[in-house]
Design a protein around this motif. Structure first.
Motif, PDB file in Angstrom:
ATOM      1  N   ILE A   1      -9.208   1.911   5.634  1.00  0.00           N
ATOM      2  CA  ILE A   1      -7.792   2.155   5.910  1.00  0.00           C
ATOM      3  C   ILE A   1      -7.456   3.608   5.592  1.00  0.00           C
ATOM      4  CG2 ILE A   1      -5.418   1.501   5.346  1.00  0.00           C
ATOM      5  CD1 ILE A   1      -6.518  -1.298   4.639  1.00  0.00           C
ATOM      6  N   ALA A   2      -6.890   4.284   6.574  1.00  0.00           N
ATOM      7  CA  ALA A   2      -6.453   5.669   6.381  1.00  0.00           C
ATOM      8  C   ALA A   2      -4.940   5.671   6.193  1.00  0.00           C
ATOM      9  CB  ALA A   2      -6.825   6.522   7.575  1.00  0.00           C
ATOM     10  N   ILE A   3      -4.505   6.343   5.120  1.00  0.00           N
ATOM     11  CA  ILE A   3      -3.079   6.505   4.853  1.00  0.00           C
ATOM     12  C   ILE A   3      -2.827   8.007   4.802  1.00  0.00           C
ATOM     13  CG2 ILE A   3      -1.178   6.054   3.264  1.00  0.00           C
ATOM     14  CD1 ILE A   3      -2.870   3.664   2.203  1.00  0.00           C
ATOM     15  N   ALA A   4      -2.078   8.484   5.768  1.00  0.00           N
ATOM     16  CA  ALA A   4      -1.773   9.920   5.866  1.00  0.00           C
ATOM     17  C   ALA A   4      -3.046  10.763   5.799  1.00  0.00           C
ATOM     18  CB  ALA A   4      -0.791  10.334   4.782  1.00  0.00           C
ATOM     19  N   GLY A   5      -4.091  10.289   6.478  1.00  0.00           N
ATOM     20  CA  GLY A   5      -5.332  11.052   6.582  1.00  0.00           C
ATOM     21  C   GLY A   5      -6.304  10.895   5.435  1.00  0.00           C
ATOM     22  N   GLU A   6      -5.961  10.095   4.409  1.00  0.00           N
ATOM     23  CA  GLU A   6      -6.875   9.821   3.305  1.00  0.00           C
ATOM     24  C   GLU A   6      -7.415   8.406   3.470  1.00  0.00           C
ATOM     25  OE1 GLU A   6      -5.796  10.925  -0.665  1.00  0.00           O
ATOM     26  OE2 GLU A   6      -4.294  12.331   0.098  1.00  0.00           O
ATOM     27  N   TYR A   7      -8.715   8.245   3.242  1.00  0.00           N
ATOM     28  CA  TYR A   7      -9.378   6.972   3.489  1.00  0.00           C
ATOM     29  C   TYR A   7      -9.519   6.147   2.218  1.00  0.00           C
ATOM     30  CZ  TYR A   7     -10.361   9.069   7.956  1.00  0.00           C
ATOM     31  OH  TYR A   7     -10.223   9.658   9.180  1.00  0.00           O
ATOM     32  N   TYR A   8      -9.292   4.832   2.368  1.00  0.00           N
ATOM     33  CA  TYR A   8      -9.355   3.891   1.256  1.00  0.00           C
ATOM     34  C   TYR A   8     -10.020   2.601   1.709  1.00  0.00           C
ATOM     35  CZ  TYR A   8      -5.572   6.865  -0.511  1.00  0.00           C
ATOM     36  OH  TYR A   8      -4.812   7.932  -0.926  1.00  0.00           O
ATOM     37  N   GLY A   9     -10.618   1.900   0.750  1.00  0.00           N
ATOM     38  CA  GLY A   9     -11.019   0.519   0.979  1.00  0.00           C
ATOM     39  C   GLY A   9      -9.772  -0.343   0.939  1.00  0.00           C
ATOM     40  N   TYR A  10      -9.888  -1.587   1.328  1.00  0.00           N
ATOM     41  CA  TYR A  10      -8.738  -2.487   1.400  1.00  0.00           C
ATOM     42  C   TYR A  10      -7.978  -2.601   0.073  1.00  0.00           C
ATOM     43  CZ  TYR A  10      -6.212  -6.912   2.169  1.00  0.00           C
ATOM     44  OH  TYR A  10      -5.270  -7.884   2.252  1.00  0.00           O
ATOM     45  N   PRO A  11      -8.641  -2.931  -1.051  1.00  0.00           N
ATOM     46  CA  PRO A  11      -7.871  -3.085  -2.297  1.00  0.00           C
ATOM     47  C   PRO A  11      -7.161  -1.794  -2.720  1.00  0.00           C
ATOM     48  CG  PRO A  11     -10.099  -3.962  -2.574  1.00  0.00           C
ATOM     49  CD  PRO A  11     -10.051  -3.241  -1.257  1.00  0.00           C
ATOM     50  N   GLU A  12      -7.857  -0.675  -2.587  1.00  0.00           N
ATOM     51  CA  GLU A  12      -7.261   0.599  -2.977  1.00  0.00           C
ATOM     52  C   GLU A  12      -6.077   0.958  -2.086  1.00  0.00           C
ATOM     53  OE1 GLU A  12     -10.566   0.297  -2.186  1.00  0.00           O
ATOM     54  OE2 GLU A  12     -11.375   0.245  -4.219  1.00  0.00           O
ATOM     55  N   ALA A  13      -6.183   0.663  -0.794  1.00  0.00           N
ATOM     56  CA  ALA A  13      -5.090   0.950   0.141  1.00  0.00           C
ATOM     57  C   ALA A  13      -3.855   0.122  -0.200  1.00  0.00           C
ATOM     58  CB  ALA A  13      -5.528   0.672   1.579  1.00  0.00           C
ATOM     59  N   MET A  14      -4.044  -1.134  -0.554  1.00  0.00           N
ATOM     60  CA  MET A  14      -2.897  -1.980  -0.898  1.00  0.00           C
ATOM     61  C   MET A  14      -2.221  -1.469  -2.174  1.00  0.00           C
ATOM     62  SD  MET A  14      -2.535  -4.110   1.525  1.00  0.00           S
ATOM     63  CE  MET A  14      -3.257  -2.961   2.691  1.00  0.00           C
ATOM     64  N   ARG A  15      -3.009  -1.040  -3.158  1.00  0.00           N
ATOM     65  CA  ARG A  15      -2.421  -0.479  -4.386  1.00  0.00           C
ATOM     66  C   ARG A  15      -1.635   0.798  -4.061  1.00  0.00           C
ATOM     67  NH1 ARG A  15      -7.222  -2.522  -6.709  1.00  0.00           N
ATOM     68  NH2 ARG A  15      -8.347  -0.551  -6.484  1.00  0.00           N
ATOM     69  N   LYS A  16      -2.189   1.636  -3.212  1.00  0.00           N
ATOM     70  CA  LYS A  16      -1.520   2.884  -2.816  1.00  0.00           C
ATOM     71  C   LYS A  16      -0.181   2.580  -2.142  1.00  0.00           C
ATOM     72  CE  LYS A  16      -1.443   7.327  -1.455  1.00  0.00           C
ATOM     73  NZ  LYS A  16      -1.286   8.430  -2.361  1.00  0.00           N
ATOM     74  N   LEU A  17      -0.175   1.627  -1.213  1.00  0.00           N
ATOM     75  CA  LEU A  17       1.054   1.301  -0.492  1.00  0.00           C
ATOM     76  C   LEU A  17       2.083   0.643  -1.398  1.00  0.00           C
ATOM     77  CD1 LEU A  17      -0.467   0.133   2.885  1.00  0.00           C
ATOM     78  CD2 LEU A  17       0.760   2.264   2.419  1.00  0.00           C
ATOM     79  N   LYS A  18       1.645  -0.181  -2.331  1.00  0.00           N
ATOM     80  CA  LYS A  18       2.595  -0.770  -3.282  1.00  0.00           C
ATOM     81  C   LYS A  18       3.226   0.321  -4.138  1.00  0.00           C
ATOM     82  CE  LYS A  18       0.586  -5.343  -3.433  1.00  0.00           C
ATOM     83  NZ  LYS A  18      -0.151  -6.347  -4.204  1.00  0.00           N
ATOM     84  N   GLY A  19       2.441   1.322  -4.524  1.00  0.00           N
ATOM     85  CA  GLY A  19       2.981   2.459  -5.272  1.00  0.00           C
ATOM     86  C   GLY A  19       3.991   3.240  -4.456  1.00  0.00           C
ATOM     87  N   LEU A  20       3.704   3.424  -3.177  1.00  0.00           N
ATOM     88  CA  LEU A  20       4.653   4.120  -2.302  1.00  0.00           C
ATOM     89  C   LEU A  20       5.934   3.315  -2.149  1.00  0.00           C
ATOM     90  CD1 LEU A  20       2.284   5.490   0.496  1.00  0.00           C
ATOM     91  CD2 LEU A  20       3.437   6.797  -1.303  1.00  0.00           C
ATOM     92  N   ASP A  21       5.807   1.990  -2.054  1.00  0.00           N
ATOM     93  CA  ASP A  21       6.992   1.130  -1.978  1.00  0.00           C
ATOM     94  C   ASP A  21       7.877   1.328  -3.198  1.00  0.00           C
ATOM     95  OD1 ASP A  21       6.629  -0.088   0.474  1.00  0.00           O
ATOM     96  OD2 ASP A  21       5.734  -1.915  -0.328  1.00  0.00           O
ATOM     97  N   LYS A  22       7.259   1.363  -4.377  1.00  0.00           N
ATOM     98  CA  LYS A  22       8.047   1.515  -5.615  1.00  0.00           C
ATOM     99  C   LYS A  22       8.735   2.876  -5.648  1.00  0.00           C
ATOM    100  CE  LYS A  22       5.445  -1.712  -8.402  1.00  0.00           C
ATOM    101  NZ  LYS A  22       4.555  -1.912  -9.531  1.00  0.00           N
ATOM    102  N   ARG A  23       8.025   3.919  -5.239  1.00  0.00           N
ATOM    103  CA  ARG A  23       8.633   5.265  -5.230  1.00  0.00           C
ATOM    104  C   ARG A  23       9.773   5.366  -4.243  1.00  0.00           C
ATOM    105  NH1 ARG A  23       3.756   8.979  -4.465  1.00  0.00           N
ATOM    106  NH2 ARG A  23       2.355   7.379  -5.163  1.00  0.00           N
ATOM    107  N   CYS A  24       9.698   4.574  -3.170  1.00  0.00           N
ATOM    108  CA  CYS A  24      10.738   4.602  -2.141  1.00  0.00           C
ATOM    109  C   CYS A  24      11.883   3.651  -2.488  1.00  0.00           C
ATOM    110  CB  CYS A  24      10.166   4.210  -0.780  1.00  0.00           C
ATOM    111  SG  CYS A  24       8.989   5.386  -0.124  1.00  0.00           S
ATOM    112  N   GLY A  25      11.719   2.893  -3.576  1.00  0.00           N
ATOM    113  CA  GLY A  25      12.759   1.937  -3.953  1.00  0.00           C
ATOM    114  C   GLY A  25      12.730   0.651  -3.160  1.00  0.00           C
ATOM    115  N   ARG A  26      11.603   0.378  -2.506  1.00  0.00           N
ATOM    116  CA  ARG A  26      11.449  -0.870  -1.742  1.00  0.00           C
ATOM    117  C   ARG A  26      10.827  -1.927  -2.630  1.00  0.00           C
ATOM    118  NH1 ARG A  26       7.745  -0.702   2.591  1.00  0.00           N
ATOM    119  NH2 ARG A  26       8.846  -2.460   3.425  1.00  0.00           N
ATOM    120  N   ASN A  27      11.115  -3.163  -2.355  1.00  0.00           N
ATOM    121  CA  ASN A  27      10.494  -4.282  -3.075  1.00  0.00           C
ATOM    122  C   ASN A  27       9.519  -5.000  -2.206  1.00  0.00           C
ATOM    123  OD1 ASN A  27      11.865  -3.851  -5.463  1.00  0.00           O
ATOM    124  ND2 ASN A  27      13.651  -4.947  -4.691  1.00  0.00           N
TER     125      ASN A  27
END
Length: 94
Positions: free
Chosen positions: A68-94
């Protein structure tokens, strides 16, 4: 913060790949699904279409799918989900 462009590199018959795409839909993250075979098989344009970078990222991920690539950086599935959950928190999303 704007949504990061997400690319999910998958292979046919990969249950984890399908689960990753379903999770992204549930999390409301837009993404583009791509076949890993389009980037790992020798083809015209492989030097300029990102294939070398994608193949290297896949190798660094131990060949595990999905990649999974997020903004051009590559991650495995578990790492990508952790990254996106962190982005959700920074954006104030639940």
């Amino acid at each position: 913060m704007d949504r990061a462009l997400i690319e999910v590199y998958t292979k046919p018959g990969c249950a984890i790949c399908e689960a990753a795409k379903e999770k992204l839909v549930a999390m409301r993250w837009p993404f583009v699904a791509r076949s890993i075979a389009d980037y790992t098989a020798l083809h015209d344009g492989w030097r300029t279409d990102g294939s070398v970078e994608i193949a290297a990222a896949l190798a660094l991920n131990g060949g595990h799918m999905p990649l999974i690539a997020i903004a051009g950086e590559y991650y495995g599935y578990p790492e990508a989900m952790r990254k996106l959950k962190g982005l959700d928190k920074r954006c104030g999303r639940n």
